[in-house]
Scaffold this motif. Structure first.
Motif, PDB file in Angstrom:
ATOM      1  N   SER A   1       1.842   9.095  -4.560  1.00  0.00           N
ATOM      2  CA  SER A   1       0.839   8.405  -4.799  1.00  0.00           C
ATOM      3  C   SER A   1      -0.049   7.879  -4.489  1.00  0.00           C
ATOM      4  O   SER A   1       0.673   7.238  -3.130  1.00  0.00           O
ATOM      5  CB  SER A   1       2.060   7.152  -5.263  1.00  0.00           C
ATOM      6  OG  SER A   1       3.018   7.862  -6.633  1.00  0.00           O
ATOM      7  N   GLN A   2      -0.962   6.851  -4.685  1.00  0.00           N
ATOM      8  CA  GLN A   2      -1.954   6.139  -4.248  1.00  0.00           C
ATOM      9  C   GLN A   2      -2.554   5.112  -4.396  1.00  0.00           C
ATOM     10  O   GLN A   2      -2.690   4.899  -5.018  1.00  0.00           O
ATOM     11  CB  GLN A   2      -2.857   6.897  -3.005  1.00  0.00           C
ATOM     12  CG  GLN A   2      -3.624   6.779  -1.889  1.00  0.00           C
ATOM     13  CD  GLN A   2      -4.342   7.675  -0.964  1.00  0.00           C
ATOM     14  OE1 GLN A   2      -4.852   8.883  -1.589  1.00  0.00           O
ATOM     15  NE2 GLN A   2      -4.781   7.286   0.047  1.00  0.00           N
ATOM     16  N   TYR A   3      -1.972   3.352  -3.360  1.00  0.00           N
ATOM     17  CA  TYR A   3      -2.454   2.886  -4.343  1.00  0.00           C
ATOM     18  C   TYR A   3      -2.404   1.360  -3.669  1.00  0.00           C
ATOM     19  O   TYR A   3      -1.400   1.763  -2.099  1.00  0.00           O
ATOM     20  CB  TYR A   3      -1.888   2.466  -6.039  1.00  0.00           C
ATOM     21  CG  TYR A   3       0.175   2.167  -5.619  1.00  0.00           C
ATOM     22  CD1 TYR A   3       0.287   0.675  -5.198  1.00  0.00           C
ATOM     23  CD2 TYR A   3       0.306   2.994  -5.835  1.00  0.00           C
ATOM     24  CE1 TYR A   3       1.422   0.393  -4.709  1.00  0.00           C
ATOM     25  CE2 TYR A   3       1.781   2.974  -5.137  1.00  0.00           C
ATOM     26  CZ  TYR A   3       2.167   1.983  -5.104  1.00  0.00           C
ATOM     27  OH  TYR A   3       3.794   1.907  -4.819  1.00  0.00           O
ATOM     28  N   VAL A   4      -2.954   0.846  -3.645  1.00  0.00           N
ATOM     29  CA  VAL A   4      -2.982  -0.574  -3.301  1.00  0.00           C
ATOM     30  C   VAL A   4      -2.805  -2.088  -4.227  1.00  0.00           C
ATOM     31  O   VAL A   4      -3.833  -2.009  -5.054  1.00  0.00           O
ATOM     32  CB  VAL A   4      -4.382  -1.358  -2.346  1.00  0.00           C
ATOM     33  CG1 VAL A   4      -5.530  -1.021  -3.138  1.00  0.00           C
ATOM     34  CG2 VAL A   4      -4.319  -2.662  -1.735  1.00  0.00           C
ATOM     35  N   LYS A   5      -0.937  -2.642  -3.807  1.00  0.00           N
ATOM     36  CA  LYS A   5      -1.145  -3.465  -4.934  1.00  0.00           C
ATOM     37  C   LYS A   5      -1.022  -4.902  -3.839  1.00  0.00           C
ATOM     38  O   LYS A   5      -0.257  -5.057  -3.389  1.00  0.00           O
ATOM     39  CB  LYS A   5       0.533  -3.181  -5.877  1.00  0.00           C
ATOM     40  CG  LYS A   5       0.675  -4.443  -6.210  1.00  0.00           C
ATOM     41  CD  LYS A   5       2.295  -4.358  -7.364  1.00  0.00           C
ATOM     42  CE  LYS A   5       2.891  -4.393  -7.881  1.00  0.00           C
ATOM     43  NZ  LYS A   5       4.598  -4.112  -8.493  1.00  0.00           N
ATOM     44  N   THR A   6      -1.580  -6.011  -4.948  1.00  0.00           N
ATOM     45  CA  THR A   6      -0.959  -7.640  -4.193  1.00  0.00           C
ATOM     46  C   THR A   6      -0.424  -8.742  -5.570  1.00  0.00           C
ATOM     47  O   THR A   6      -1.115  -8.764  -6.791  1.00  0.00           O
ATOM     48  CB  THR A   6      -2.607  -7.340  -3.695  1.00  0.00           C
ATOM     49  OG1 THR A   6      -2.613  -8.956  -2.947  1.00  0.00           O
ATOM     50  CG2 THR A   6      -3.083  -7.915  -4.433  1.00  0.00           C
ATOM     51  N   GLU A   7      -0.046  -9.737  -4.737  1.00  0.00           N
ATOM     52  CA  GLU A   7       0.252 -10.021  -6.354  1.00  0.00           C
ATOM     53  C   GLU A   7       0.787 -11.539  -5.421  1.00  0.00           C
ATOM     54  O   GLU A   7       1.173 -11.674  -4.836  1.00  0.00           O
ATOM     55  CB  GLU A   7       1.199  -9.710  -7.121  1.00  0.00           C
ATOM     56  CG  GLU A   7       2.583  -9.831  -6.106  1.00  0.00           C
ATOM     57  CD  GLU A   7       3.715  -8.474  -7.405  1.00  0.00           C
ATOM     58  OE1 GLU A   7       3.466  -8.429  -8.474  1.00  0.00           O
ATOM     59  OE2 GLU A   7       5.067  -9.105  -6.971  1.00  0.00           O
TER      60      GLU A   7
ATOM     61  N   THR B   1       1.580  -1.603  -0.318  1.00  0.00           N
ATOM     62  CA  THR B   1       0.085   0.221   0.063  1.00  0.00           C
ATOM     63  C   THR B   1       0.380   1.042   0.316  1.00  0.00           C
ATOM     64  O   THR B   1       2.002   1.640   0.765  1.00  0.00           O
ATOM     65  CB  THR B   1      -0.618  -0.438   1.254  1.00  0.00           C
ATOM     66  OG1 THR B   1      -0.220   0.051   2.589  1.00  0.00           O
ATOM     67  CG2 THR B   1      -2.193  -1.381   1.385  1.00  0.00           C
ATOM     68  N   ALA B   2       0.434   2.499  -0.689  1.00  0.00           N
ATOM     69  CA  ALA B   2       1.142   3.265  -0.936  1.00  0.00           C
ATOM     70  C   ALA B   2       0.062   4.494  -0.620  1.00  0.00           C
ATOM     71  O   ALA B   2      -0.787   4.327  -1.024  1.00  0.00           O
ATOM     72  CB  ALA B   2       1.962   3.265  -2.004  1.00  0.00           C
ATOM     73  N   GLY B   3       0.883   5.764   0.089  1.00  0.00           N
ATOM     74  CA  GLY B   3       0.513   6.958   0.817  1.00  0.00           C
ATOM     75  C   GLY B   3      -1.094   7.123   1.475  1.00  0.00           C
ATOM     76  O   GLY B   3      -1.004   8.169   1.514  1.00  0.00           O
ATOM     77  N   ASN B   4      -1.202   6.341   2.038  1.00  0.00           N
ATOM     78  CA  ASN B   4      -2.418   5.768   2.900  1.00  0.00           C
ATOM     79  C   ASN B   4      -1.707   6.631   4.447  1.00  0.00           C
ATOM     80  O   ASN B   4      -3.218   7.734   4.517  1.00  0.00           O
ATOM     81  CB  ASN B   4      -3.003   4.390   3.560  1.00  0.00           C
ATOM     82  CG  ASN B   4      -3.213   3.654   2.230  1.00  0.00           C
ATOM     83  OD1 ASN B   4      -3.560   4.896   1.101  1.00  0.00           O
ATOM     84  ND2 ASN B   4      -2.783   2.061   2.746  1.00  0.00           N
ATOM     85  N   ILE B   5      -1.110   7.116   4.671  1.00  0.00           N
ATOM     86  CA  ILE B   5      -0.107   7.365   5.853  1.00  0.00           C
ATOM     87  C   ILE B   5      -0.226   9.396   5.117  1.00  0.00           C
ATOM     88  O   ILE B   5      -0.158  10.086   5.941  1.00  0.00           O
ATOM     89  CB  ILE B   5       0.828   6.992   6.452  1.00  0.00           C
ATOM     90  CG1 ILE B   5       1.345   5.440   6.336  1.00  0.00           C
ATOM     91  CG2 ILE B   5       1.950   8.339   7.079  1.00  0.00           C
ATOM     92  CD1 ILE B   5       2.565   5.298   7.155  1.00  0.00           C
TER      93      ILE B   5
END
Length: 862
Positions: free
Chosen positions: A680-686, A650-654
């Protein structure tokens, strides 16, 4: 053109080579004597049912000559060799009178003798024999040996009264196959299990864990279960205080004669555990449970040192011995030792101590000594030899990739151990790479990349002052904390980049098969130094914009005249000037100051500008991520295993949570800015799963599946280029070059095609060819799509299950050469199903050598 000729001609040359081999040695019976039979096949039948059990197949002593694509290639190579090149040379040398004398007069006696050992006389034949394979001729003694081994195998499965026979069936002239028939009979079943223990301690421990036994009443006899039970009991006793337990003292006695003919197939089993044996013979006292008494740690120990000459300190029932000065904090050493005063001895604690001391990276492999001092007490002595405090390493690499034609990399790393006395490790790394680019159409031919970073590693979880980290992640899990800061200056394809990285992460391994990695802070700043070079670098995108600008109504519009460069030929269309012309034309269309000639022009120009902004904007990524990895491969020789990896980021949440407090500025689009850059703000999973099956002793089937998605939201409407997915390449779909496949059904519309959703599946069959040369047949399936981002191109967007029709399929073959420390790999992929073509032409339309792709790689792709 020259490169394509090589790609097209190479498979043809390979084919001609194979045809040539078949022509010159087509008779596989060339080295088979008239009274001999060439083995072409073998089969094993158990109770008239053909078995393909690999364990049974491996027991057959004689197997047919190996084949590559149905051709006994190694046998052909062997047949090309002269049977006795030395004798043939001597025969030729003395066949004509005075030939030896004439050669000796020209050369010398020694040179004439060496001529017989030369490559063309005997060396070539010896090389062909070594690389090849002698014909497998049926040997009756080996056939009987195979039958005996197969019967013995079924004995271990409880078929003690099995019978068998072997026969040779002639299939053609001097060719035959062997068939092994086994009549299993009824299997023997374990009836009752009795016990006889010489040690009361062993008896007591066993009774507590009796229900865990792998040998059970009512089950068919299987020696595998008995072997596994002996290993289980050894681990059990060694981890419950019996530190000197020997597996050899475990015996199973069968109380029934299986040769006697009885109506029932029941057998009685007795588990017998004797007392330990002494090295000189005889038995030692009975096994007893031991506890740890004293634990002594000898730091930087030399076996020539006398214990009385060392200084010592005692802390928490541990005694640390050292010479001159103790350079390590006692707590750092004690945290690595799991053998503690007063505890029952456990072998697992000893193993964990070994692993954690190695995890400190400050000592060479430790020596742990256990001394029985009587009264069921053990003294533990741990001897540590320190590594050098400082070490310097240099490396030189030669680089080649799809972008870099040739390059040289020079690196240096300085490592300092035990920085603060707690076994911390500080490393300073620097690297410089320079060379020439592959694409000569780019504005610059030369590339450089300079990077430097500093890393500090703690052998524990650091910076959790409000949490007892050892309760959450005990020291036996090999915890490490890492702080890293680095920067890179990159000048390659024209845009040029500068990156800054800051990392705070943790790793730990609960056992040897699993690993966890958590990056609490992963901050990356990417700055494009030359965004005005975008259209010089991304020529495909420039071509799409220029195709629109070449329309007559635009070229004749006086408001756009300054955006074109004069054409050499008045009849040729003018081209947009980079960057002023491309910028001016784009703004004119998007602002409406120049009406679009075609209704689609506005949308096309909008998407082109959208991509330009995305790829040239600076990125600020403030993220956290967690990764779990499972690998059940026991060792390098284990070829049947699986791997699983899951990662979430996750990015950008804080930053978003504290946007108001931090008083972040905003741009015209309403995005929050940090240092003038939208974060940037996103959630990424793989998720990735890999499975290997060992089909035979040398052949392997490997499968890989991958799914990944990155979803932008909040402060962002797209995923940064460095976090997006691409398809194609030597480790992906090998029928396409990297970044050339997708997204969706688009036809390579950009120089670097990427998206935020990816599916990939690979299947590869690996087999030996000659010596260290291996072969592979593969099928690669997958693609990338855009989903839930700003892209509006329907053909590139994943819209549901119907989009799965855009999954690309590539098939092909490859060669691998094993250099032991790495594998060199060359794969040729063919576009089997290309979703970029019209539906009626997607299958096999480009399935030819002219459209094939050669991928070069190091090591296996998965």
């Amino acid at each position: 053109m020259r490169a394509r000729w090589h790609v097209v001609k190479l498979p043809a040359k390979i084919g001609l080579f194979l045809v040539g081999l078949s022509f010159f040695s087509c008779n596989v019976l060339k080295r088979v004597e008239p009274d001999e039979l060439l083995l072409t096949d073998f089969e094993v039948y158990a109770d008239s049912v053909k078995t393909t059990n690999s364990d049974v197949q491996s027991l057959v002593s004689q197997k047919p000559n190996s084949r590559v694509l149905g051709i006994p290639l190694k046998l052909h190579l062997y047949n090309l060799a002269k049977p006795n090149p030395d004798s043939a040379y001597q025969d030729w040398l003395y066949r004509k009178e005075n030939r030896y004398d004439r050669l000796e007069a020209i050369l010398s006696q020694k040179q004439v003798e060496r001529l017989g050992e030369s490559f063309f006389v005997s060396g070539l034949s010896n090389g062909l024999k070594k690389a090849g394979e002698a014909p497998v001729v049926i040997d009756s003694s080996l056939t009987q040996k195979s039958l005996d081994r197969i019967r013995a195998y079924y004995n271990t499965k409880g078929y003690f009264n099995n019978t068998g026979s072997a026969r040779v069936d002639t299939t053609d002239k001097q060719r035959a196959s062997t068939r092994y028939d086994i009549d299993l009979g009824k299997p023997y079943i374990i009836d009752t299990i009795s016990y006889r223990f010489s040690s009361p301690a062993v008896d007591s421990i066993y009774q507590l864990h009796k229900e865990e036994s792998l040998v059970r009443s009512g089950e068919q006899f299987d020696l595998v279960n008995f072997t596994a039970e002996r290993e289980r009991l050894t681990d059990l006793f060694r981890n419950t205080g019996i530190w000197n337990f020997q597996e050899s003292t475990i015996n199973y006695d069968i109380l029934r004669d299986t040769i006697l003919d009885r109506d029932d197939q029941l057998m009685e089993v007795e588990l017998n555990i004797e007392n330990p044996r002494l090295r000189g013979g005889g038995q030692a006292p009975p096994y007893r449970v031991h506890r740890i008494d004293s634990v002594n740690i000898f730091v930087n120990y030399n076996f020539q040192d006398q214990k009385d000459s060392l200084q010592s300190i005692t802390e928490d029932n541990f005694t640390i011995y050292y010479k001159d000065k103790l350079r390590y904090k006692p707590k750092a050493l004690l945290n690595a030792v799991f053998l503690e005063h007063g505890q029952v001895y456990r072998e697992i604690d000893r193993i964990r101590t070994y692993r954690q001391i190695n995890n400190l990276n400050s000592f060479r492999y430790p020596n742990i000594e256990l001394v029985d001092q009587g009264d069921e007490l053990l003294t533990t002595n741990i001897y540590l030899s320190a590594r050098p405090r400082n070490s310097l390493s240099l490396d030189l690499d030669v680089i080649h990739s799809n972008i870099q034609r040739i390059g040289i990399g020079v690196g240096a790393a300085l490592v300092t151990r035990n920085v603060f006395g707690g076994a911390e490790m500080l490393s300073l790394n620097g690297r410089a790479t320079f060379g020439f680019l592959s694409d000569q159409s780019l504005p610059e031919d030369f590339f450089t990349e300079i990077s430097a970073d500093i890393n500090l590693i703690f052998p524990r979880i650091w910076m959790f002052s409000f949490v007892n980290a050892q309760r959450v992640i005990p020291n036996y899990m090999l915890p490490q904390s890492r702080i890293s800061f680095g920067t890179t200056f990159q000048k390659n394809i024209g845009l040029d980049k500068q990156t800054l990285n800051l990392l705070l992460g943790y790793t730990w391994s609960p056992n040897v098969k699993t690993k966890n990695a958590f990056e609490l802070l992963n901050i990356e700043y990417v700055r494009n130094l030359n965004p005005e070079n975008f259209y010089n670098v991304y020529q495909s995108t420039y071509g799409r914009l220029n195709d629109i600008a070449e329309k007559d109504d635009y070229q004749s519009n006086p408001d756009l005249a300054d955006f074109y460069e004069p054409a050499d030929d008045p009849d040729d269309p003018q081209r947009l000037i980079i960057p002023d012309g491309t910028t001016g034309f784009t703004n004119a269309i998007l602002t409406g100051s120049v009406p679009p000639q075609d209704p689609d022009d506005f949308g096309d120009v909008f998407r082109i500008e959208e991509r330009r902004v995305r790829l040239t904007e600076n990125n600020f990524i403030f993220s956290s991520n967690y990764q779990f990895t499972l690998n059940n491969q026991s060792d390098l020789n284990d070829r049947s295993f699986h791997q699983f990896r899951w990662r979430v980021e996750t990015a950008g949440n804080i930053l978003s949570a504290f946007a108001g407090i931090l008083s972040l500025g905003k741009n015209e689009a309403g995005q929050n800015l940090l240092f003038g850059v939208p974060y940037s703000q996103y959630v990424k999973t793989e998720v990735e799963y890999i499975k290997h099956w060992a089909l035979t002793a040398t052949n392997v089937l490997a499968f890989r599946s991958f799914a990944g998605i990155a979803i932008p939201y909040g402060n962002a409407d797209n995923i940064p280029f460095v976090r997006s997915y691409f398809a194609g390449g030597s480790n992906d779909n090998r029928a396409w070059f990297p970044y050339s496949l997708g997204p969706g059904s688009t036809d390579n519309i950009n120089d670097f095609n990427e998206a935020n959703f990816k599916l990939a599946f690979n299947l590869e069959y690996r087999f030996p060819i000659i010596g260290d040369l291996k072969g592979a047949l593969f099928t690669d399936v997958g693609n990338i799509w855009n989903v839930w981002d700003q892209t509006t191109l329907d053909s590139a967007t994943f819209s549901g299950f119907e989009s799965l029709k855009d999954i690309a399929v590539g098939t092909g073959f490859g060669l691998r050469y094993d250099f032991s420390f790495f594998v060199f790999r060359a794969d040729m992929g063919f576009k089997t199903y290309n979703p970029a073509r019209i539906p009626s032409q997607r299958w096999f339309a480009e399935y030819n050598f002219a459209n094939s792709v050669v991928q070069i790689g190091i090591n296996y792709p998965f």
